[in-house]
Design a protein around this motif. Sequence first.
Motif, short mmCIF file in Angstrom:
data_model
loop_
_atom_site.label_atom_id
_atom_site.label_comp_id
_atom_site.label_asym_id
_atom_site.label_seq_id
_atom_site.Cartn_x
_atom_site.Cartn_y
_atom_site.Cartn_z
N ALA A 64 0.82 -1.21 0.00
CA ALA A 64 0.00 0.00 0.00
C ALA A 64 0.86 1.27 0.00
O ALA A 64 0.52 2.24 -0.67
CB ALA A 64 -0.94 -0.01 1.20
N THR A 65 1.96 1.27 0.73
CA THR A 65 2.82 2.45 0.80
C THR A 65 3.42 2.77 -0.56
O THR A 65 3.38 3.91 -1.02
CB THR A 65 3.95 2.26 1.84
N THR A 66 3.95 1.76 -1.24
CA THR A 66 4.53 1.97 -2.57
C THR A 66 3.46 2.44 -3.55
O THR A 66 3.70 3.34 -4.35
CB THR A 66 5.22 0.69 -3.07
N HIS A 67 2.28 1.84 -3.47
CA HIS A 67 1.19 2.25 -4.35
C HIS A 67 0.84 3.72 -4.12
O HIS A 67 0.65 4.48 -5.07
CB HIS A 67 -0.04 1.37 -4.15
N GLN A 68 0.77 4.14 -2.87
CA GLN A 68 0.47 5.54 -2.55
C GLN A 68 1.57 6.47 -3.06
O GLN A 68 1.28 7.57 -3.55
CB GLN A 68 0.30 5.72 -1.04
N GLN A 69 2.82 6.05 -2.94
CA GLN A 69 3.93 6.87 -3.42
C GLN A 69 3.88 7.02 -4.94
O GLN A 69 4.04 8.12 -5.47
CB GLN A 69 5.27 6.26 -2.98
N ALA A 93 1.21 6.72 -6.81
CA ALA A 93 0.03 7.54 -7.11
C ALA A 93 0.32 9.03 -6.91
O ALA A 93 -0.11 9.87 -7.70
CB ALA A 93 -1.16 7.10 -6.26
N ALA A 94 1.08 9.36 -5.86
CA ALA A 94 1.44 10.76 -5.60
C ALA A 94 2.32 11.32 -6.72
O ALA A 94 2.13 12.46 -7.16
CB ALA A 94 2.15 10.88 -4.24
N GLN A 137 0.12 11.74 -9.89
CA GLN A 137 -0.75 12.91 -9.74
C GLN A 137 0.05 14.20 -9.85
O GLN A 137 -0.39 15.16 -10.50
CB GLN A 137 -1.48 12.86 -8.39
N GLN A 193 5.58 16.67 -3.83
CA GLN A 193 4.55 15.70 -3.51
C GLN A 193 5.14 14.40 -2.97
O GLN A 193 4.55 13.75 -2.11
CB GLN A 193 3.67 15.43 -4.74
N ALA A 223 4.54 12.68 0.65
CA ALA A 223 4.08 11.29 0.76
C ALA A 223 5.06 10.44 1.58
O ALA A 223 4.92 9.23 1.64
CB ALA A 223 3.89 10.69 -0.62
#
Length: 120
Positions: free
Chosen positions: A7-12, A14-15, A18, A64, A68
């Motif tokens: 989840a952390t890598t996915h959020q990074q 995605a940031a 974006q 960003q 993150a």
Amino acid sequence: MTQTIDATTHQQLAAIVQAARERRAEDVTVLDLTEVSTTLDYFVIATATAGLQLNAVQENIREQAMAAGMGRPSVEGPSERWLLLAFGASIVVHLMTREAREYYDLEGLWSDARVMDFPE
């Protein structure tokens, strides 16, 4: 075997995607290299015009990414055609002009990598 992204890598990722899109980078692509490379994990590839837009995209990605929870990236370049931001070997961002992207064809070179989907 497909590796599950944490989840952390996915959020990074995605940031970063974006942040690139916020500065009007085009054709933002994320390649999952975990199954095809022993040293690299993910490439983010985006197209921008030379000069001011490359710098604007790069600055927004850095801001960003740090927000993150990522560290400060090492930066290769800048050049008028290609700028690289490396967050260790985990995530490497390639900001390229259309001409450089077509010439170096990273997607073709890494065609065995899985393309990840980050909808707008």
